[in-house]
Design an enzyme around this catalytic site. Structure first.
Site, PDB file in Angstrom:
ATOM      1  N   CYS A   2       6.423  -2.914  -2.648  1.00 59.36           N
ATOM      2  CA  CYS A   2       6.983  -1.945  -1.709  1.00 59.36           C
ATOM      3  C   CYS A   2       7.564  -2.681  -0.504  1.00 59.36           C
ATOM      4  O   CYS A   2       6.843  -3.406   0.186  1.00 59.36           O
ATOM      5  CB  CYS A   2       5.912  -0.956  -1.254  1.00 59.36           C
ATOM      6  N   HIS A  49      -0.089   2.436   2.286  1.00 60.61           N
ATOM      7  CA  HIS A  49       0.914   2.876   1.315  1.00 60.61           C
ATOM      8  C   HIS A  49       0.581   4.246   0.729  1.00 60.61           C
ATOM      9  O   HIS A  49       1.463   5.100   0.577  1.00 60.61           O
ATOM     10  CB  HIS A  49       1.032   1.847   0.181  1.00 60.61           C
ATOM     11  N   HIS A  99       6.319   4.958   0.283  1.00 60.34           N
ATOM     12  CA  HIS A  99       5.567   4.618   1.492  1.00 60.34           C
ATOM     13  C   HIS A  99       5.892   5.647   2.573  1.00 60.34           C
ATOM     14  O   HIS A  99       7.058   6.025   2.752  1.00 60.34           O
ATOM     15  CB  HIS A  99       5.958   3.221   1.960  1.00 60.34           C
ATOM     16  N   HIS A 101       7.306   7.297   5.452  1.00 62.00           N
ATOM     17  CA  HIS A 101       8.319   6.862   6.412  1.00 62.00           C
ATOM     18  C   HIS A 101       9.342   7.968   6.646  1.00 62.00           C
ATOM     19  O   HIS A 101       9.469   8.906   5.861  1.00 62.00           O
ATOM     20  CB  HIS A 101       9.048   5.609   5.915  1.00 62.00           C
TER      21      HIS A 101
END
Length: 272
Positions: A2, A49, A99, A101
């Site tokens: 990632c 994560h 992830h 965000h």
């Protein structure tokens, strides 16, 4: 691997060259706008994560609100005319990086949707000498479309919802931008964000995809009639079925939904 996780010792370097981080912001490697055009930034909510915005501690979400405010202040300079904070969550919204965000776009123009909101709010203010969104909130704070409310913010399914479980989150006081929020209002936004996103995930007992869109006044001192609010668009009709935009929505711009907004609000309200 990632690219939004921290750079672990002995592993490939990611976009964030730190072994741990709290919240991280960096310029998008593949921006829609850059340099003299505008700005595109990625905001990583946490170095964990396998989590989500709604699952983070409320103190962490409060820190994220402060990060948004800091970036809005920093980006509010030419050629940027409008700053858009948003999150796409879930594969159903096109997400390929899971992830937790979001993103921040600094547009070199005022986007068409915001232009329409500005025009409508300006016309209402001219005719009635009040904020259009304040008028909307006055009808929602104790009505059947209310989802949750505290002393500073109100979450509700709008009467004009375009998605079955669309929710708007707005400050009760007339505030135009994230940077205009005081500490109490900022902390309240964090609590209400967490509350709403947890309701979403309890709705179908699965992580619910959504688009989160922060609507705030354009850069500058004008548009005093504009009211800050956050809109959420989950694409699901039920657990395993999506609301597709088809003939009426795409061809005519007229949204149709197969559920009463009062019923959607009641479902979300009961999940508190």
């Amino acid at each position: 691997a990632c690219p939004l996780c921290p750079t672990r010792p002995g592993e490939a370097e990611t976009e964030i060259p730190e072994a741990r981080y709290h919240i991280a912001v960096f310029e998008n490697r593949f921006p829609a706008y850059s340099a003299e055009q505008g700005r595109c930034e990625v905001v990583c909510y946490t170095d964990q994560h396998d989590t989500s915005l709604g699952a983070l501690p409320v103190e962490h979400v409060s820190d994220l609100v402060r990060v948004w405010q800091d970036r809005v202040r920093e980006l509010a300079r030419p050629p940027i005319r409008h700053i858009y904070v948003f999150e796409n969550r879930g594969e159903e919204t096109g997400v390929t990086l899971h992830h937790p965000h979001g993103q921040i776009y600094g547009y070199p123009f005022v986007p068409p949707l915001v232009q329409r909101e500005l025009a409508a709010s300006a016309e209402h203010a001219r005719r009635h000498r009040e904020c259009l969104y304040c008028r909307v909130l006055a009808d929602e704070v104790s009505g059947p479309r209310l989802v949750a409310c505290d002393r500073c913010w109100c979450a509700f399914v709008p009467a004009f919802a375009r998605w079955p479980y669309e929710v708007h989150l707005a400050p009760l006081a007339h505030v135009g931008s994230l940077v205009d929020l005081d500490d109490q209002q900022s902390d309240s936004l964090a609590r209400m964000l967490k509350d709403l996103l947890q309701r979403y995930d309890r709705l179908f007992r699965r992580p619910l995809p959504y688009v989160m869109a922060v609507h705030q006044r354009p850069v500058g001192r004008g548009a005093r009639h504009y009211h800050l609010h956050v809109e959420f668009y989950p694409p699901n009709r039920d657990r395993d079925r999506l609301k597709y935009l088809a003939g009426s929505e795409l061809g005519a711009g007229a949204f149709t939904v197969d559920v009463r907004v009062e019923d959607s609000a009641r479902e979300l309200r009961q999940l508190g």
